[in-house]
Write an enzyme that holds these catalytic residues in place. Sequence first.
Site, PDB file in Angstrom:
ATOM      1  N   ARG A 176       2.702   2.957  -5.022  1.00 18.60           N
ATOM      2  CA  ARG A 176       2.505   3.047  -3.577  1.00 18.60           C
ATOM      3  C   ARG A 176       2.793   1.686  -2.955  1.00 18.60           C
ATOM      4  NH1 ARG A 176      -0.321  -0.835  -3.198  1.00 18.60           N
ATOM      5  NH2 ARG A 176      -0.742  -0.251  -1.059  1.00 18.60           N
ATOM      6  N   GLY A 177       2.753   1.705  -1.601  1.00 19.18           N
ATOM      7  CA  GLY A 177       3.166   0.495  -0.882  1.00 19.18           C
ATOM      8  C   GLY A 177       4.637   0.662  -0.542  1.00 19.18           C
ATOM      9  N   ALA A 178       4.972   0.414   0.726  1.00 20.20           N
ATOM     10  CA  ALA A 178       6.323   0.751   1.201  1.00 20.20           C
ATOM     11  C   ALA A 178       7.454   0.147   0.353  1.00 20.20           C
ATOM     12  CB  ALA A 178       6.444   0.354   2.666  1.00 20.20           C
TER      13      ALA A 178
ATOM     14  N   ARG B 296       7.000  11.096   0.779  1.00 17.19           N
ATOM     15  CA  ARG B 296       6.130  10.403   1.731  1.00 17.19           C
ATOM     16  C   ARG B 296       6.969  10.075   2.970  1.00 17.19           C
ATOM     17  NH1 ARG B 296       2.152   6.021  -0.286  1.00 17.19           N
ATOM     18  NH2 ARG B 296       0.968   6.938   1.415  1.00 17.19           N
TER      19      ARG B 296
ATOM     20  N   GLN C  11      -7.488   1.165  -1.122  1.00 12.71           N
ATOM     21  CA  GLN C  11      -6.475   0.220  -1.627  1.00 12.71           C
ATOM     22  C   GLN C  11      -6.963  -1.229  -1.527  1.00 12.71           C
ATOM     23  OE1 GLN C  11      -5.840   2.775   0.400  1.00 12.71           O
ATOM     24  NE2 GLN C  11      -3.812   3.644   0.085  1.00 12.71           N
TER      25      GLN C  11
ATOM     26  N   ASP D  30       4.853   0.000   7.289  1.00 14.76           N
ATOM     27  CA  ASP D  30       5.711   1.042   6.705  1.00 14.76           C
ATOM     28  C   ASP D  30       6.939   1.342   7.546  1.00 14.76           C
ATOM     29  OD1 ASP D  30       2.910   1.425   5.548  1.00 14.76           O
ATOM     30  OD2 ASP D  30       4.210   2.605   4.238  1.00 14.76           O
TER      31      ASP D  30
ATOM     32  N   ASN E 287       1.293   1.400  10.011  1.00 11.98           N
ATOM     33  CA  ASN E 287       0.729   0.874   8.758  1.00 11.98           C
ATOM     34  C   ASN E 287      -0.507   1.704   8.421  1.00 11.98           C
ATOM     35  OD1 ASN E 287       0.775  -1.016   6.554  1.00 11.98           O
ATOM     36  ND2 ASN E 287      -1.032  -1.972   7.444  1.00 11.98           N
ATOM     37  N   LYS E 288      -1.104   1.406   7.307  1.00 10.45           N
ATOM     38  CA  LYS E 288      -2.256   2.163   6.800  1.00 10.45           C
ATOM     39  C   LYS E 288      -3.274   2.458   7.887  1.00 10.45           C
ATOM     40  CE  LYS E 288      -2.713   3.559   3.604  1.00 10.45           C
ATOM     41  NZ  LYS E 288      -2.331   4.977   3.392  1.00 10.45           N
TER      42      LYS E 288
END
Length: 346
Positions: A51-53, A94, A198, A239, A249-250
Site C-alpha cells: 500500500r501507499g501510492a 484501488r 497505518q 494519492d 490523501n488518507k
Amino acid sequence: MSFLNGATVGFDTVNNKAVFIDQTLLPNVYKEISTDDFGEMFEAIRLLKVRGAPAIGVFTAISLAVLMNKSNAHTYEELISELSRYADELIKCRPTAVNLKWAAEQMKKCGETSNKDNFKENLTALALKIISNDIEVCRKIGEYGAEILKNCNSFLTHCNAGRLAAVKYGTALAPLYVMKEQGKSIRAYADETRPLLQGARLTSFELNEAGIDTTLICDNMASYVMKNRLIDAVLVGCDRVALNGDTANKIGTSGVAILAKHYGIPFYVCMPFSTFDFSLQNGSEIAIEERNGEEITDLWYKEKMAPEGVKTINVAFDVTDASLITAFITEKGVIAPSEIKKYITE
Ligand code: MRU
C-alpha cells in the site's frame, strides 16, 4: 534471507518474481512474499499488503513485467492483449492513487512500442527503471524537504507516507530521513490513522527502526499537540492532486490541514511530480475509494465493537482544499498550489 534488503517492493529477475513485504502483518511479523501469480498480486494491492501510492505503482509495474515474462503468448497481438487485460484489472484494484494507473499505462505504452522479440525484455527494463526512479525521486523530495524545513524540529504526519509506502525513503517521511542523516535532532508525531492504523502499525514502526524520536497519538489528539506547540510543521503524502491543488490523501488528512491552518502551522504535501493529475480541474473529480465497513466495526478488535447491522461510512481518502496547503514538496522542487498551472506542459 531478505531479498528486499530494506526496500518495500522488489523485482527478483533471476526467479521472475514480484517481491513485497506483507504490511498487514506489521509491526509484529516481517514477511517477504515472492509471487508470479496474478491473483496474489491483485489481492496484495486490494488487501493493502502492498500500500501507499508510490509503492502500489511500482509493484504494478513489477507485477506486469513478471506476468508477461511468464506468458506463453505466441504473437505480438496476443502479448499486447494479455498485457492490457492484466493492466486494466490492476487499475481497478484501488481507484484513488494516480500512481497505480500511471505505472500500468507506462507499461502498456512500453508494450505498444515494442515488438514480439523485445517485448518481455523492454517491460522488464521499464519496471527496473520505475523502481530506481522511485528511489531517486523520494531522495530528492527528502533533500528539498530538509532544506525548506531546516528551521523545524518537530513534525506531525498522518497515515504512512514513509519507506513502506514507496520503495525507499517514502515521501512525507523522506525529509525526516535526510535530516536524521544530517545529524539534526528531530521529533515525529504519528497519527494512528483509523481505521487501518497505518500510523500506528507502519509509521511508528519504521521511524522507530530508523532511530527517530517518535510519539504515537490517536487521531483525535492532533488539535492537542498543535495547541500545545509541539508541532512545527505537518508533513503528509498524497494519492492524487488536481490542477487547482486540491489533494486526496488518507481519510482524516483534511481535518489535520484545517487544524494546522487554525494554529498557524505550515502544512506540506510531499509527493512525486507524477501525482499531479492535470486532467482534473479540482478535487471533486477525484474518485474516492470506499471500503468494507467491517474495517471500522470489527477489524483489530477481539470482539465486535459496534452493534450488529449499524450503518458505516468507510471512505479511505478525503480531499484537502488547496487553500489549506502551504506547498507541495516534489522532486522538481517546492511548488505552491497557485504555481501548479505553470507546470502543466511538462
Ligand atoms: O490506503 P493506503 O495505506 O494505501 O493510503 C496511503 C496514503 O494515504 C498515503 O498517505 C499516500 O498513499 C501517500 S504514500 C507516499
